[in-house]
Design a protein around this motif. Structure first.
Motif, PDB file in Angstrom:
ATOM      1  N   VAL A   4     -17.359  -7.859 -19.310  1.00 17.80           N
ATOM      2  CA  VAL A   4     -17.285  -6.707 -18.475  1.00 17.80           C
ATOM      3  C   VAL A   4     -16.375  -7.053 -17.351  1.00 17.80           C
ATOM      4  O   VAL A   4     -15.513  -6.365 -16.398  1.00 17.80           O
ATOM      5  CB  VAL A   4     -17.919  -5.548 -18.529  1.00 17.80           C
ATOM      6  N   LEU A   5     -16.751  -8.097 -16.261  1.00 18.04           N
ATOM      7  CA  LEU A   5     -17.002  -7.993 -15.074  1.00 18.04           C
ATOM      8  C   LEU A   5     -15.038  -8.499 -14.534  1.00 18.04           C
ATOM      9  O   LEU A   5     -14.746  -7.906 -13.819  1.00 18.04           O
ATOM     10  CB  LEU A   5     -18.371  -9.170 -14.463  1.00 18.04           C
ATOM     11  N   LEU A   6     -14.823  -9.838 -15.739  1.00 16.49           N
ATOM     12  CA  LEU A   6     -13.560  -9.973 -15.499  1.00 16.49           C
ATOM     13  C   LEU A   6     -12.296  -8.655 -15.525  1.00 16.49           C
ATOM     14  O   LEU A   6     -11.522  -8.730 -14.775  1.00 16.49           O
ATOM     15  CB  LEU A   6     -13.419 -10.916 -16.131  1.00 16.49           C
ATOM     16  N   PRO A   7     -12.652  -8.363 -16.459  1.00 21.80           N
ATOM     17  CA  PRO A   7     -11.796  -7.334 -17.216  1.00 21.80           C
ATOM     18  C   PRO A   7     -11.300  -6.331 -15.920  1.00 21.80           C
ATOM     19  O   PRO A   7     -10.732  -5.481 -15.465  1.00 21.80           O
ATOM     20  CB  PRO A   7     -12.019  -6.918 -18.442  1.00 21.80           C
ATOM     21  N   LEU A   8     -12.354  -5.781 -14.719  1.00 23.13           N
ATOM     22  CA  LEU A   8     -12.710  -4.869 -14.078  1.00 23.13           C
ATOM     23  C   LEU A   8     -12.710  -5.526 -13.145  1.00 23.13           C
ATOM     24  O   LEU A   8     -11.665  -5.201 -11.908  1.00 23.13           O
ATOM     25  CB  LEU A   8     -14.234  -4.789 -13.665  1.00 23.13           C
ATOM     26  N   LEU A   9     -12.705  -7.274 -12.494  1.00 19.72           N
ATOM     27  CA  LEU A   9     -12.452  -7.163 -11.382  1.00 19.72           C
ATOM     28  C   LEU A   9      -9.971  -7.989 -11.381  1.00 19.72           C
ATOM     29  O   LEU A   9      -9.631  -7.211 -10.382  1.00 19.72           O
ATOM     30  CB  LEU A   9     -12.475  -8.651 -11.320  1.00 19.72           C
ATOM     31  N   LEU A  10      -9.765  -7.747 -12.626  1.00 18.07           N
ATOM     32  CA  LEU A  10      -8.332  -7.890 -12.894  1.00 18.07           C
ATOM     33  C   LEU A  10      -7.809  -6.655 -12.709  1.00 18.07           C
ATOM     34  O   LEU A  10      -6.843  -6.617 -11.940  1.00 18.07           O
ATOM     35  CB  LEU A  10      -8.077  -8.483 -13.931  1.00 18.07           C
ATOM     36  N   LEU A  11      -8.821  -5.552 -12.818  1.00 13.69           N
ATOM     37  CA  LEU A  11      -7.682  -3.892 -12.818  1.00 13.69           C
ATOM     38  C   LEU A  11      -7.263  -3.744 -11.799  1.00 13.69           C
ATOM     39  O   LEU A  11      -7.133  -2.481 -10.964  1.00 13.69           O
ATOM     40  CB  LEU A  11      -8.357  -2.791 -13.716  1.00 13.69           C
ATOM     41  N   THR A  12      -9.200  -4.220 -11.060  1.00 16.09           N
ATOM     42  CA  THR A  12      -8.530  -3.877  -9.055  1.00 16.09           C
ATOM     43  C   THR A  12      -7.586  -4.525  -8.359  1.00 16.09           C
ATOM     44  O   THR A  12      -7.207  -4.086  -7.660  1.00 16.09           O
ATOM     45  CB  THR A  12     -10.293  -4.358  -8.863  1.00 16.09           C
ATOM     46  N   LEU A  13      -7.656  -5.871  -8.660  1.00 15.34           N
ATOM     47  CA  LEU A  13      -7.148  -6.641  -7.799  1.00 15.34           C
ATOM     48  C   LEU A  13      -4.849  -5.478  -8.884  1.00 15.34           C
ATOM     49  O   LEU A  13      -4.277  -6.019  -7.680  1.00 15.34           O
ATOM     50  CB  LEU A  13      -6.606  -8.322  -8.465  1.00 15.34           C
ATOM     51  N   HIS A  14      -4.969  -5.411 -10.161  1.00 12.99           N
ATOM     52  CA  HIS A  14      -3.832  -4.719  -9.916  1.00 12.99           C
ATOM     53  C   HIS A  14      -3.254  -3.956  -9.363  1.00 12.99           C
ATOM     54  O   HIS A  14      -2.590  -3.010  -8.888  1.00 12.99           O
ATOM     55  CB  HIS A  14      -4.047  -4.507 -11.237  1.00 12.99           C
ATOM     56  N   THR A  15      -5.106  -2.708  -8.904  1.00 11.43           N
ATOM     57  CA  THR A  15      -5.001  -1.361  -8.339  1.00 11.43           C
ATOM     58  C   THR A  15      -3.859  -2.222  -6.913  1.00 11.43           C
ATOM     59  O   THR A  15      -3.017  -1.202  -6.690  1.00 11.43           O
ATOM     60  CB  THR A  15      -6.188  -0.950  -7.845  1.00 11.43           C
ATOM     61  N   ALA A  16      -4.513  -2.784  -6.615  1.00 15.29           N
ATOM     62  CA  ALA A  16      -4.245  -2.916  -4.762  1.00 15.29           C
ATOM     63  C   ALA A  16      -2.574  -3.545  -4.663  1.00 15.29           C
ATOM     64  O   ALA A  16      -1.958  -3.299  -4.155  1.00 15.29           O
ATOM     65  CB  ALA A  16      -5.076  -4.591  -4.563  1.00 15.29           C
ATOM     66  N   VAL A  17      -2.144  -4.797  -5.542  1.00 15.64           N
ATOM     67  CA  VAL A  17      -1.150  -4.534  -6.112  1.00 15.64           C
ATOM     68  C   VAL A  17       0.099  -3.369  -5.846  1.00 15.64           C
ATOM     69  O   VAL A  17       0.986  -3.517  -5.514  1.00 15.64           O
ATOM     70  CB  VAL A  17      -0.447  -5.595  -7.155  1.00 15.64           C
ATOM     71  N   ASN A  18       0.231  -3.065  -7.215  1.00 16.21           N
ATOM     72  CA  ASN A  18       0.565  -1.693  -7.161  1.00 16.21           C
ATOM     73  C   ASN A  18       0.570  -0.478  -6.179  1.00 16.21           C
ATOM     74  O   ASN A  18       1.697  -0.210  -5.463  1.00 16.21           O
ATOM     75  CB  ASN A  18      -0.343  -0.516  -8.447  1.00 16.21           C
ATOM     76  N   ALA A  19      -0.819  -0.851  -5.284  1.00 19.00           N
ATOM     77  CA  ALA A  19      -0.606   0.213  -4.167  1.00 19.00           C
ATOM     78  C   ALA A  19       0.456  -0.089  -3.061  1.00 19.00           C
ATOM     79  O   ALA A  19       0.653   0.409  -1.944  1.00 19.00           O
ATOM     80  CB  ALA A  19      -2.318   0.448  -3.595  1.00 19.00           C
ATOM     81  N   LEU A  20       0.466  -2.077  -3.034  1.00 18.19           N
ATOM     82  CA  LEU A  20       1.726  -2.291  -2.270  1.00 18.19           C
ATOM     83  C   LEU A  20       2.394  -2.444  -2.551  1.00 18.19           C
ATOM     84  O   LEU A  20       3.657  -2.724  -1.648  1.00 18.19           O
ATOM     85  CB  LEU A  20       1.044  -4.194  -2.116  1.00 18.19           C
ATOM     86  N   LEU A  21       3.304  -1.451  -4.095  1.00 19.42           N
ATOM     87  CA  LEU A  21       4.584  -2.040  -4.182  1.00 19.42           C
ATOM     88  C   LEU A  21       4.889  -0.380  -4.204  1.00 19.42           C
ATOM     89  O   LEU A  21       6.623  -0.755  -4.604  1.00 19.42           O
ATOM     90  CB  LEU A  21       4.484  -3.161  -6.276  1.00 19.42           C
ATOM     91  N   LEU A  22       3.711   0.142  -4.107  1.00 17.25           N
ATOM     92  CA  LEU A  22       4.500   1.764  -4.762  1.00 17.25           C
ATOM     93  C   LEU A  22       5.438   2.541  -3.605  1.00 17.25           C
ATOM     94  O   LEU A  22       5.803   1.971  -2.279  1.00 17.25           O
ATOM     95  CB  LEU A  22       2.874   2.952  -4.314  1.00 17.25           C
ATOM     96  N   ARG A  23       6.487   2.823  -4.543  1.00 16.34           N
ATOM     97  CA  ARG A  23       7.206   3.471  -3.122  1.00 16.34           C
ATOM     98  C   ARG A  23       7.161   4.628  -2.371  1.00 16.34           C
ATOM     99  O   ARG A  23       6.052   5.135  -2.958  1.00 16.34           O
ATOM    100  CB  ARG A  23       9.172   3.502  -3.893  1.00 16.34           C
ATOM    101  N   ARG A  24       7.921   4.466  -1.493  1.00 14.05           N
ATOM    102  CA  ARG A  24       7.365   5.867  -0.518  1.00 14.05           C
ATOM    103  C   ARG A  24       9.174   6.140   0.013  1.00 14.05           C
ATOM    104  O   ARG A  24       9.555   5.989   0.332  1.00 14.05           O
ATOM    105  CB  ARG A  24       6.682   5.648   0.762  1.00 14.05           C
ATOM    106  N   PRO A  25       9.386   7.674  -0.331  1.00 14.71           N
ATOM    107  CA  PRO A  25      10.693   8.465   0.596  1.00 14.71           C
ATOM    108  C   PRO A  25      10.352   8.169   2.298  1.00 14.71           C
ATOM    109  O   PRO A  25       9.197   8.047   2.644  1.00 14.71           O
ATOM    110  CB  PRO A  25      10.389   9.785   0.376  1.00 14.71           C
ATOM    111  N   ARG A  26      11.857   8.122   2.283  1.00 16.82           N
ATOM    112  CA  ARG A  26      11.467   7.830   4.399  1.00 16.82           C
ATOM    113  C   ARG A  26      11.487   9.611   4.712  1.00 16.82           C
ATOM    114  O   ARG A  26      11.952  10.290   4.475  1.00 16.82           O
ATOM    115  CB  ARG A  26      12.643   7.112   4.329  1.00 16.82           C
ATOM    116  N   ARG A  27      10.926   9.270   5.986  1.00 23.77           N
ATOM    117  CA  ARG A  27      11.167  10.354   6.690  1.00 23.77           C
ATOM    118  C   ARG A  27      12.268  10.327   7.430  1.00 23.77           C
ATOM    119  O   ARG A  27      12.534   9.629   7.807  1.00 23.77           O
ATOM    120  CB  ARG A  27       9.854  10.408   7.847  1.00 23.77           C
ATOM    121  N   GLU A  28      12.823  11.627   7.387  1.00 23.77           N
ATOM    122  CA  GLU A  28      13.926  12.655   8.593  1.00 23.77           C
ATOM    123  C   GLU A  28      15.364  11.043   7.766  1.00 23.77           C
ATOM    124  O   GLU A  28      16.693  10.631   8.629  1.00 23.77           O
ATOM    125  CB  GLU A  28      13.948  11.420  10.448  1.00 23.77           C
ATOM    126  N   ALA A  29      15.292  11.410   6.810  1.00 21.64           N
ATOM    127  CA  ALA A  29      16.058  10.889   5.555  1.00 21.64           C
ATOM    128  C   ALA A  29      16.788  12.458   5.556  1.00 21.64           C
ATOM    129  O   ALA A  29      16.907  13.409   5.850  1.00 21.64           O
ATOM    130  CB  ALA A  29      15.642  10.391   4.179  1.00 21.64           C
TER     131      ALA A  29
END
Length: 352
Positions: A4-29
Motif C-alpha cells: 500500500v505504501l507505493l501507491p501512497l507515495l505515488l499519489l503524494t508525488l502526484h499531489t506535489a506535481v499538480n500543486a506546481l502546475l495549478l493555474r492561478r489568476p493574475r492580480r491586477e488584470a
C-alpha cells in the motif's frame, strides 16, 4: 500491507506535481470584454450582502453587468438586494420551476438568457466573496488557458474543517490536471459551481444549463457538456481572489453533502469502491506494523499539507487529522445514499 505504501507515495508525488502546475489568476488584470456576472439567489437574505458588495467593487472590467435572480425566496432576499445594490445590479424575478428541472440549473439558465449579448458568463454563488480584481483575473486566465470553462476554486472558510479540505485535496491527488485539460473525454472533468467562468459561445455549444437541467452536480455536468461539444476546461486556484463560506454549522454541512454526495460516484457500487480505496490507503495501514503505520500516516498528512498550501487552506493542525477526515467522509457518503434511498433529500425547500 507494505504494498500500500507505493501507491501512497505515488499519489503524494502526484499531489506535489499538480500543486506546481495549478493555474492561478493574475492580480491586477484587466479585460475589455463584455462580462456578465450572474448570481442566483433563493432564501439568501442572511448571507448575500458581502457577496453583493464584492461584486459592486469589481475593477478592471469596464464592460461589466451584474444580474441577480430571486428564485422564489420567502425571506426578503430581493429587499436585501435592493437595499445593498439599488439600481447598480439588474434584479430579476425567477419563473416557476418547470417539470424536469432542478432549481439551480433553472435559475442559471434564466440568468444566462437575461445576460444578453456578452462574451463571458461568470456564475457566482451567494456565499462567495470576490476580491476587487477577481472577475478580471478570472476572465484573463480563461483566455490565456484557451478554455471554454474555467473553475477557479475559492478558499473555503466556515464550518467543516475536518471534511471541507478534502474537496481540494481529492482533485489535486487523484486528477491529472493538465491531462484533464488536454483530454476530450467528458468523464475526465471536474468543476466547482461556487465560481464558474465560461466563454459564452462554448456555453451555448454545450447546450447551456438546459443540457444539465436535472443534474444535482450541475457544475461537473456542465463541464462534461462543454467537453462533449469540443471545448476545453480547466481548474484553477482562486483562493487569493475569492472565499466561500459554504456552511456555518456541522448540520448545514451534513445536509449539504447528503444532497449531492450520492451523485458523485455514478452508482452505489462506484461509491463503495471509492470508500474502500480511501480507507485501504489512508486508514487501514495505521493498524499495521509501527513503521508502516507511521510512514503511511506521514504520506497522507504530507498530501494534505501540499493541497492546503496550494489552495490557500490551513495546513496545521487540520492535516494531522487526515485519517479521521477520511472516515468522516465515508460516513457522509453512506448517509447520503441512505437518505436518498428513503426519499428524504431536499434543498432550499425543494425535493431533490
Amino acid at each position: 500491507m507494505i504494498l500500500v505504501l507505493l501507491p501512497l507515495l505515488l499519489l503524494t508525488l502526484h499531489t506535489a506535481v499538480n500543486a506546481l502546475l495549478l493555474r492561478r489568476p493574475r492580480r491586477e488584470a484587466t479585460t475589455g470584454e463584455r462580462v456578465a456576472v450572474l448570481l442566483p439567489l433563493r432564501d439568501e437574505a442572511a448571507r448575500v450582502t458581502p457577496c453583493l458588495r464584492s461584486l459592486l467593487a469589481q475593477r478592471g472590467v469596464p464592460e461589466l453587468t451584474v444580474h441577480v435572480l430571486d428564485d422564489g425566496s420567502t425571506d426578503g432576499t430581493a429587499d436585501v438586494v435592493r437595499a445593498v445594490a439599488g439600481d447598480r445590479v439588474r434584479l430579476h424575478t425567477g419563473a416557476p420551476l418547470p417539470p424536469g428541472w432542478l432549481g439551480k440549473p433553472h435559475a442559471c439558465r434564466q440568468l444566462a438568457d437575461l445576460a444578453g449579448d456578452v462574451d463571458v458568463l461568470v456564475f457566482v454563488d451567494a456565499d462567495v466573496v470576490l476580491a476587487a480584481d477577481a472577475v478580471a483575473g478570472a476572465v484573463d486566465l480563461l483566455r490565456r488557458s484557451r478554455t471554454g470553462l474555467l473553475s477557479p476554486y475559492p478558499k473555503i472558510v466556515g464550518a467543516g474543517r475536518l471534511v471541507q479540505p478534502l474537496l481540494q485535496w481529492s482533485w489535486l491527488t487523484f486528477l491529472p490536471l493538465r491531462g484533464m485539460e488536454r483530454s476530450p473525454r467528458p468523464s475526465l472533468a471536474a468543476a466547482g459551481g461556487q465560481w464558474l467562468v465560461l466563454d459564452r459561445s462554448a456555453y451555448q455549444r454545450a447546450g447551456g444549463h438546459a443540457a444539465v437541467r436535472d443534474e444535482i452536480l450541475e457544475d461537473i455536468a456542465l463541464a462534461r457538456a462543454v467537453k462533449r461539444a469540443g471545448g476545453r476546461i480547466a481548474l484553477a486556484d482562486g483562493s487569493r481572489l475569492a472565499t466561500c463560506r459554504m456552511y456555518d454549522s456541522w448540520r448545514e454541512l451534513t445536509d449539504g453533502y447528503a444532497k449531492s454526495l450520492w451523485a458523485s460516484f455514478g452508482s452505489a457500487t462506484g461509491a463503495a469502491a471509492v470508500v474502500a480505496m480511501l480507507l485501504l490507503l489512508y486508514v487501514v495501514p495505521l493498524l499495521a506494523l509501527p513503521w508502516i503505520a507511521l510512514f503511511a500516516y506521514l504520506l497522507g498528512v504530507t498530501g494534505r499539507v501540499l493541497a492546503a498550501r496550494a489552495t490557500g487552506g490551513r495546513a496545521f493542525p487540520d492535516a494531522l487529522a487526515h485519517p479521521v477526515s477520511v472516515v468522516l467522509f465515508a460516513c457522509l457518503i453512506a448517509r447520503s445514499f441512505h437518505r436518498r434511498r428513503h426519499r428524504r433529500l431536499s434543498w432550499r425547500g425543494r425535493p431533490v
